[in-house]
Design a protein around this motif. Structure first.
Motif, PDB file in Angstrom:
ATOM      1  N   ALA A   1       0.710  -1.065   0.202  1.00 35.87           N
ATOM      2  CA  ALA A   1       0.271   0.037  -0.336  1.00 35.87           C
ATOM      3  C   ALA A   1       0.843   1.383   0.241  1.00 35.87           C
ATOM      4  N   TYR A   2       1.702   1.273   0.604  1.00 35.45           N
ATOM      5  CA  TYR A   2       2.720   2.175   0.774  1.00 35.45           C
ATOM      6  C   TYR A   2       3.873   1.791  -0.636  1.00 35.45           C
ATOM      7  N   ASP A   3       4.537   3.260  -1.193  1.00 34.82           N
ATOM      8  CA  ASP A   3       5.778   3.289  -2.080  1.00 34.82           C
ATOM      9  C   ASP A   3       6.694   4.118  -1.443  1.00 34.82           C
ATOM     10  N   PHE A   4       7.848   3.120  -1.338  1.00 35.37           N
ATOM     11  CA  PHE A   4       8.732   3.837  -0.126  1.00 35.37           C
ATOM     12  C   PHE A   4      10.082   3.774  -1.097  1.00 35.37           C
ATOM     13  N   PHE A   5       9.831   5.376  -1.531  1.00 33.50           N
ATOM     14  CA  PHE A   5      11.061   6.317  -2.853  1.00 33.50           C
ATOM     15  C   PHE A   5      12.106   5.888  -2.244  1.00 33.50           C
ATOM     16  N   ASP A   6      12.381   6.078  -0.846  1.00 34.79           N
ATOM     17  CA  ASP A   6      13.976   6.542  -0.309  1.00 34.79           C
ATOM     18  C   ASP A   6      13.981   6.099   0.811  1.00 34.79           C
ATOM     19  N   LEU A   7      14.863   4.746   0.722  1.00 32.77           N
ATOM     20  CA  LEU A   7      14.334   4.086   2.894  1.00 32.77           C
ATOM     21  C   LEU A   7      15.789   4.481   3.091  1.00 32.77           C
ATOM     22  N   PRO A   8      17.010   5.328   3.861  1.00 28.77           N
ATOM     23  CA  PRO A   8      17.748   5.460   4.266  1.00 28.77           C
ATOM     24  C   PRO A   8      17.814   4.269   5.888  1.00 28.77           C
ATOM     25  N   ARG A   9      19.170   3.743   6.352  1.00 29.82           N
ATOM     26  CA  ARG A   9      19.538   3.337   6.917  1.00 29.82           C
ATOM     27  C   ARG A   9      19.439   3.963   8.327  1.00 29.82           C
ATOM     28  N   SER A  10      20.525   5.552   7.989  1.00 29.11           N
ATOM     29  CA  SER A  10      20.679   6.616   9.180  1.00 29.11           C
ATOM     30  C   SER A  10      19.481   7.136   8.927  1.00 29.11           C
ATOM     31  N   LEU A  11      19.980   7.115  10.731  1.00 29.80           N
ATOM     32  CA  LEU A  11      19.158   8.384  11.341  1.00 29.80           C
ATOM     33  C   LEU A  11      19.239   9.284  11.183  1.00 29.80           C
ATOM     34  N   ASP A  12      20.000  10.220  10.533  1.00 31.85           N
ATOM     35  CA  ASP A  12      20.387  11.746   9.894  1.00 31.85           C
ATOM     36  C   ASP A  12      19.312  11.776   8.579  1.00 31.85           C
ATOM     37  N   ALA A  13      19.070  10.417   8.305  1.00 28.73           N
ATOM     38  CA  ALA A  13      17.754  10.719   6.738  1.00 28.73           C
ATOM     39  C   ALA A  13      16.706  10.433   6.841  1.00 28.73           C
ATOM     40  N   SER A  14      15.725  10.945   5.772  1.00 26.45           N
ATOM     41  CA  SER A  14      14.610  10.938   6.708  1.00 26.45           C
ATOM     42  C   SER A  14      13.831  10.296   4.827  1.00 26.45           C
ATOM     43  N   SER A  15      12.719   9.790   5.925  1.00 21.32           N
ATOM     44  CA  SER A  15      12.351   8.688   4.325  1.00 21.32           C
ATOM     45  C   SER A  15      11.090   9.152   3.277  1.00 21.32           C
ATOM     46  N   ARG A  16      10.704   8.623   3.103  1.00 23.31           N
ATOM     47  CA  ARG A  16      10.438   9.568   1.333  1.00 23.31           C
ATOM     48  C   ARG A  16       9.211   8.233   1.290  1.00 23.31           C
ATOM     49  N   VAL A  17       7.421   8.471   1.045  1.00 25.05           N
ATOM     50  CA  VAL A  17       6.655   7.633   0.773  1.00 25.05           C
ATOM     51  C   VAL A  17       5.205   8.209   0.318  1.00 25.05           C
ATOM     52  N   MET A  18       5.256   7.299  -0.726  1.00 24.26           N
ATOM     53  CA  MET A  18       4.238   7.903  -1.686  1.00 24.26           C
ATOM     54  C   MET A  18       2.683   6.647  -1.094  1.00 24.26           C
ATOM     55  N   VAL A  19       1.946   8.065  -0.289  1.00 23.57           N
ATOM     56  CA  VAL A  19       0.346   7.139  -0.219  1.00 23.57           C
ATOM     57  C   VAL A  19      -0.841   7.306  -0.777  1.00 23.57           C
ATOM     58  N   LYS A  20      -2.029   6.466  -1.015  1.00 24.45           N
ATOM     59  CA  LYS A  20      -2.278   6.662  -1.598  1.00 24.45           C
ATOM     60  C   LYS A  20      -3.802   7.494  -0.987  1.00 24.45           C
ATOM     61  N   PRO A  21      -5.053   8.265  -1.496  1.00 29.42           N
ATOM     62  CA  PRO A  21      -6.121   8.349  -0.512  1.00 29.42           C
ATOM     63  C   PRO A  21      -6.210   8.053  -0.121  1.00 29.42           C
ATOM     64  N   GLU A  22      -6.901   6.561   0.162  1.00 27.82           N
ATOM     65  CA  GLU A  22      -7.108   5.982   1.043  1.00 27.82           C
ATOM     66  C   GLU A  22      -6.773   5.090   1.684  1.00 27.82           C
ATOM     67  N   ASP A  23      -5.731   5.298   2.073  1.00 27.20           N
ATOM     68  CA  ASP A  23      -4.359   4.993   2.507  1.00 27.20           C
ATOM     69  C   ASP A  23      -4.183   5.815   3.873  1.00 27.20           C
ATOM     70  N   GLN A  24      -4.103   7.179   3.149  1.00 23.97           N
ATOM     71  CA  GLN A  24      -3.735   8.012   4.164  1.00 23.97           C
ATOM     72  C   GLN A  24      -3.373   8.360   5.840  1.00 23.97           C
ATOM     73  N   GLU A  25      -5.355   8.418   6.300  1.00 24.05           N
ATOM     74  CA  GLU A  25      -5.551   8.355   7.042  1.00 24.05           C
ATOM     75  C   GLU A  25      -4.770   7.170   7.857  1.00 24.05           C
ATOM     76  N   GLY A  26      -5.067   5.911   7.838  1.00 22.59           N
ATOM     77  CA  GLY A  26      -4.440   5.110   8.511  1.00 22.59           C
ATOM     78  C   GLY A  26      -3.185   5.221   8.854  1.00 22.59           C
ATOM     79  N   PHE A  27      -2.287   5.489   7.371  1.00 18.64           N
ATOM     80  CA  PHE A  27      -1.098   5.918   7.175  1.00 18.64           C
ATOM     81  C   PHE A  27      -1.065   7.087   8.811  1.00 18.64           C
ATOM     82  N   GLU A  28      -1.266   7.965   8.374  1.00 17.74           N
ATOM     83  CA  GLU A  28      -1.077   9.056   9.187  1.00 17.74           C
ATOM     84  C   GLU A  28      -1.276   9.092  10.468  1.00 17.74           C
ATOM     85  N   ILE A  29      -2.171   8.216  10.623  1.00 16.84           N
ATOM     86  CA  ILE A  29      -2.699   7.638  12.844  1.00 16.84           C
ATOM     87  C   ILE A  29      -1.735   6.199  13.308  1.00 16.84           C
TER      88      ILE A  29
END
Length: 418
Positions: free
Chosen positions: A48-76
């Motif tokens: 359901a989630y398309d992670f564009f970037d998932l670095p191991r380092s704690l210094d770097a953020s991850s980026r993910v694309m989420v479809k409209p129907e999954d956004q509420e659950g993802f944020e919760i």
């Protein structure tokens, strides 16, 4: 002829409507500890989630694309675990339309002003890229040879260009470069074209890289997927061979027969990281395999271009263990990172794929190193543009010229050492 090409470009301008991505959001998620990183890693295994970037380092953020129907659950879920996040794009569909329209305009302007098939102010279709290779072969017959290495599942020509210094010597050592294993990573294709441009059309400045080495470059490994990103689904990643009545394509960078399917790949055929029904199930990976194996002994440097994330990665991808010669590869990768940092200030992270990002078996870089015996094998992840995979037309020149500085530095060290 010019009018016909212009009409084709105009018609292509509306083709991206196949999947609109309207309402899709892009999130940047900042994990502060190992628990939160593990949470994101588990989420990345959910299709359901398309992670564009998932670095191991704690210094770097991850980026993910989420479809409209999954956004509420993802944020919760993130709020429940107090994981910090920001929405970096409220409507990816609108962002993609804007960059697509800009790219189409730039392609038309280039065609009208120069009549050439290729520029570095726009992204180009597969046929245009092949036409550029043929133009170079006709213009520089003593230094350039273009061959059809094979055909994709949808019967598109997969072409390689072999670049030499024209001295007629055979059996030279080889630097092999490819791009476009993942269809949506358009800046990688452009990066490969810029390397070709530098070696062929700017030969005098780069002749030292061709004295004892030939370069073999495959700028579009996955043409079916690449065309599909232009006509139907912009963020399509895989090949296009049908797997079932409803699922298409295999992640070509999980399809190589070296620890195939052991980790970091999906057995679910609709997944973006589907490993394939068997190793080398795809004609595209079979073609790349055969090219690499044919160069065993001569091949000294394998470089595969991807995006995105500013990484220079090397084996292994299937385990956190390092090969015995990892310091030799690291030295080459560090030379590339240093050249880019010195020239532009852009920072590249260097390390093994598993230790910098995550374990993923079946990649071309592991295969080139572990089976085809290229002593240096590196994956270069070019910078993000836009929300990741959609750089604007105005960003292309800067990205590819910066990339070339890193590749040039790495190649010089390989030429010196091997």
């Amino acid at each position: 002829m010019l009018k016909q090409l212009a009409l084709v470009l105009l018609l292509c301008g509306v083709a991206l409507a196949g999947q609109s991505y309207d309402g899709y959001k892009i999130y940047d998620v900042q994990a502060r500890n190992s628990f939160e990183k593990q949470l994101l890693l588990r989420l990345s295994q959910n299709d359901a989630y398309d992670f564009f970037d998932l670095p191991r380092s704690l210094d770097a953020s991850s980026r993910v694309m989420v479809k409209p129907e999954d956004q509420e659950g993802f944020e919760i879920l993130l709020q429940k675990h107090n994981v910090d996040f920001v929405v970096t794009d409220e409507n990816l569909g609108e962002s993609l339309r804007l960059t697509h329209e800009d790219n189409q305009k730039q392609r038309l302007m280039n065609l009208r002003s120069t009549g050439r098939s290729i520029s570095f102010t726009a992204f180009h279709r597969h046929a245009e890229i092949n036409a550029y290779l043929d133009e170079l072969a006709a213009a520089y017959p003593s230094r350039v040879k273009v061959e059809v290495a094979g055909k994709s599942y949808e019967k598109r020509d997969i072409k390689t260009i072999t670049i030499s210094n024209g001295d007629g010597k055979t059996g030279k050592k080889v630097i092999f470069l490819d791009a476009g294993i993942h269809a949506r990573e358009w800046i990688a294709h452009a990066g490969a074209l810029y390397v070709i441009h530098q070696l062929v059309e700017n030969f005098a400045a780069n002749s030292d890289l061709l004295k004892d080495f030939d370069w073999v470059i495959l700028p579009v490994v996955n043409p079916d997927g690449y065309e599909y990103t232009h006509t139907t689904t912009r963020l399509w990643r895989k090949t296009r061979k049908p797997i079932s009545s409803s699922c298409y394509g295999t992640d070509a960078n999980r399809n190589f027969d070296f620890h195939w399917g052991e980790v970091g790949a999906s057995s679910y055929s609709c997944s973006d990281t589907f490993k394939g029904e068997t190793a080398f199930s795809e004609p595209e990976t079979q073609i790349l395999r055969d090219l690499l194996l044919d160069l065993t002994g001569r091949g000294k440097f394998y470089l595969t271009l991807h995006s995105y994330g500013n990484y220079l990665l090397y084996p292994w991808g299937y385990t956190s263990a390092l090969p015995s010669t990892w310091r030799d590869i690291d030295e080459v990768a560090q030379a590339g990172a240093a050249a880019i940092k010195s020239a532009t200030g852009t920072k590249y992270t260097v390390g093994s794929s598993t230790n910098v990002l995550y374990a993923a078996a079946g990649g071309s870089d592991d295969y080139a190193f572990g089976v085809a015996n290229f002593p240096v094998s590196i994956t270069m992840e070019l910078p993000a543009g836009g929300t990741g995979f959609n750089p604007s037309a105005s960003q292309i020149q800067g990205f590819v010229s910066e990339t070339w500085l890193g590749i040039q530095a790495m190649a010089k060290l390989v030429v010196q050492k091997y």
